[in-house]
Structure formats: structure tokens, C-alpha cells
Design a protein around this motif. Structure first.
Motif, PDB file in Angstrom:
ATOM      1  N   LEU A 192     -10.436  33.312   3.081  1.00  0.00           N
ATOM      2  CA  LEU A 192     -11.699  32.637   3.373  1.00  0.00           C
ATOM      3  C   LEU A 192     -11.901  32.432   4.865  1.00  0.00           C
ATOM      4  O   LEU A 192     -13.035  32.427   5.349  1.00  0.00           O
ATOM      5  CB  LEU A 192     -11.751  31.273   2.660  1.00  0.00           C
ATOM      6  CG  LEU A 192     -11.694  31.293   1.130  1.00  0.00           C
ATOM      7  CD1 LEU A 192     -11.754  29.878   0.590  1.00  0.00           C
ATOM      8  CD2 LEU A 192     -12.825  32.134   0.551  1.00  0.00           C
ATOM      9  N   CYS A 233      -8.378  31.389  -0.897  1.00  0.00           N
ATOM     10  CA  CYS A 233      -8.817  31.020  -2.236  1.00  0.00           C
ATOM     11  C   CYS A 233      -7.788  31.584  -3.210  1.00  0.00           C
ATOM     12  O   CYS A 233      -7.427  32.768  -3.131  1.00  0.00           O
ATOM     13  CB  CYS A 233     -10.201  31.597  -2.512  1.00  0.00           C
ATOM     14  SG  CYS A 233     -10.839  31.235  -4.152  1.00  0.00           S
ATOM     15  N   LYS A 264     -11.296  30.362  -9.883  1.00  0.00           N
ATOM     16  CA  LYS A 264     -10.560  29.815  -8.742  1.00  0.00           C
ATOM     17  C   LYS A 264      -9.764  28.584  -9.170  1.00  0.00           C
ATOM     18  O   LYS A 264     -10.259  27.721  -9.887  1.00  0.00           O
ATOM     19  CB  LYS A 264     -11.561  29.434  -7.650  1.00  0.00           C
ATOM     20  CG  LYS A 264     -10.985  28.702  -6.451  1.00  0.00           C
ATOM     21  CD  LYS A 264     -12.104  28.363  -5.491  1.00  0.00           C
ATOM     22  CE  LYS A 264     -11.630  27.515  -4.322  1.00  0.00           C
ATOM     23  NZ  LYS A 264     -12.737  27.175  -3.394  1.00  0.00           N
ATOM     24  N   GLU A 318      -7.500  26.018  -3.166  1.00  0.00           N
ATOM     25  CA  GLU A 318      -7.569  26.555  -1.809  1.00  0.00           C
ATOM     26  C   GLU A 318      -6.270  26.216  -1.109  1.00  0.00           C
ATOM     27  O   GLU A 318      -5.724  25.130  -1.294  1.00  0.00           O
ATOM     28  CB  GLU A 318      -8.761  25.986  -1.031  1.00  0.00           C
ATOM     29  CG  GLU A 318     -10.078  26.595  -1.416  1.00  0.00           C
ATOM     30  CD  GLU A 318     -11.209  26.229  -0.468  1.00  0.00           C
ATOM     31  OE1 GLU A 318     -10.916  25.643   0.606  1.00  0.00           O
ATOM     32  OE2 GLU A 318     -12.370  26.521  -0.803  1.00  0.00           O
TER      33      GLU A 318
END
Length: 217
Positions: A31, A81, A5, A8
Motif C-alpha cells: 500500500l 494489506c 482483507k 494492515e
């Protein structure tokens, strides 16, 4: 997954996440919030293909095709994400179990599209509308996107419903009014709430499939 990742992303309603025809460098997992996948005809008519809920992948098609074949837009506020697309292959090589999870998600998406095609091709307008609302209500319940308190609202306008069902806005309005008059749904400002799930399933001629725990990438 934490090392894979990179960020966000917080989005406002109406934000375009991916445009058809793009080669997008990122891959996303939803998410929180709602989105939808769609295609636009040359004359501007829109067909909504499916809806994005938490746990759904966005942009996977771009890994297999030279470019995206549909667009994706945020329906509500969304949290995504963000992954680097180019690292996906190495991730699968180092973590083979993720390849199975990805196959599960792709297979589920295929089964959903099969049911949508059946609905557009063979169900009546009333059955189509009942199926769409029942399907989305069930998915929202399963993914936990509904708030714990207050109305469990599906955040679709009648235009979204019309573009999903392939009906005119006038026909869609009349059809949704029939469901409302029957007491199975309540139409609110920019959304609807399912009141009688069992009756809605009966009108649609559909029952949710039994499936195991959904993987979450």
C-alpha cells in the motif's frame, strides 16, 4: 476485497517480509513504501530481482509453487494489506474480474523482468545504471509514491544498485559518478534524484511502455 482483507501491516526498513524456501500463509499488497525481491547464492552474494512499489502483490508465487523461490525485504517503511492465501481461489470464483486483474499484474511483472534481463545481458554498465534509475523513477511517478513536495528520491544505496546490476561496488560507484557528472542524476545520502529524465532515457536507450490503468487489488 474489504471482506478478503484481514489486516494492515506496518514494517520498518530492513524487515524481511518473505524468506526464500518458506510456505507463507499470507499474501500481501503493498500500500505504501518500497521493497525489493532478491535471491542469495550459497557464498552470500545477493541478486536483486525487482523492486516492490504500491500496488504490487507479494507472495503470489507461493500459490503456484510449493515454496517461495525468492525473498522480499522492506527497503523503506512499508504498509502492507494482508490477505489469507487459502481464500484466494474462492475469491476468484466469486469475482472473476479479479482473475483478469491478477493476470494483468503477473503479465506486467513478466515484461519488467524481460527488460531487466536484456539490461543485464546486453547493456553497458552506464546504460544499465541509467535504465535502472529511469525505470524506477518512472514507476515511482506512476504509482504516486513520491512526496508532493521536496526532492523525488529513489531510496537505493549504491550497494542496492550494484546487487541489481550485477556489478562490483567499485564499478557501480564509478558508473553512477559518470551519470552525476553528466548532470542527469544527483546522488544524495541513501538515494538519488533524477534531474534530467529525457537525457537519462537517451543514455539507457529505453522509453516507458504505454499501458492502460493499472488494477489495484
Amino acid at each position: 476485497m474489504s471482506s478478503f482483507k484481514i489486516a494492515e501491516l506496518l514494517l520498518e526498513p530492513g524487515t524481511t517480509i518473505i524468506d526464500e524456501g518458506q510456505r507463507h500463509p499470507q499474501l500481501y499488497t503493498a500500500l505504501a513504501g518500497w521493497g525489493f525481491r532478491y535471491k542469495i547464492l550459497e557464498d552470500g552474494r545477493r541478486q536483486i530481482l525487482n523492486y516492490v512499489l504500491p500496488g504490487d502483490l507479494i507472495g503470489l508465487q507461493g500459490n503456484l509453487m510449493s515454496e517461495m523461490l525468492h525473498s522480499v525485504e522492506a527497503l523503506t517503511k512499508m504498509t502492507l494489506c494482508v490477505f489469507e492465501r487459502e481464500r484466494l481461489t474462492s475469491l476468484f470464483q466469486n469475482h472473476p474480474s479479479l482473475a483478469y486483474d491478477l493476470t494483468w499484474i503477473a503479465s506486467r511483472e513478466e515484461s519488467i523482468l524481460d527488460e531487466h534481463l536484456l539490461s543485464v545481458g546486453r547493456r553497458t554498465a552506464l546504460e544499465r545504471a541509467a535504465y535502472l534509475l529511469a525505470f524506477l523513477d518512472h514507476r515511482a511517478q506512476a504509482t504516486g509514491v513520491f512526496p508532493e513536495e521536496g526532492p523525488k528520491v529513489l531510496p537505493l544505496t549504491q550497494q542496492h544498485v550494484a546487487d541489481t546490476l550485477g556489478l562490483s561496488l567499485v564499478h557501480t560507484n564509478k558508473t553512477l559518478r559518470r551519470l552525476s557528472d553528466a548532470g542527469v542524476v544527483r546522488w544524495l545520502d541513501r538515494g538519488s534524484e533524477v534531474l534530467e529524465r529525457g537525457k537519462l532515457f537517451d543514455i539507457a536507450g529505453w522509453q516507458p511502455s504505454v499501458e492502460g490503468m493499472r488494477p489495484f487489488i
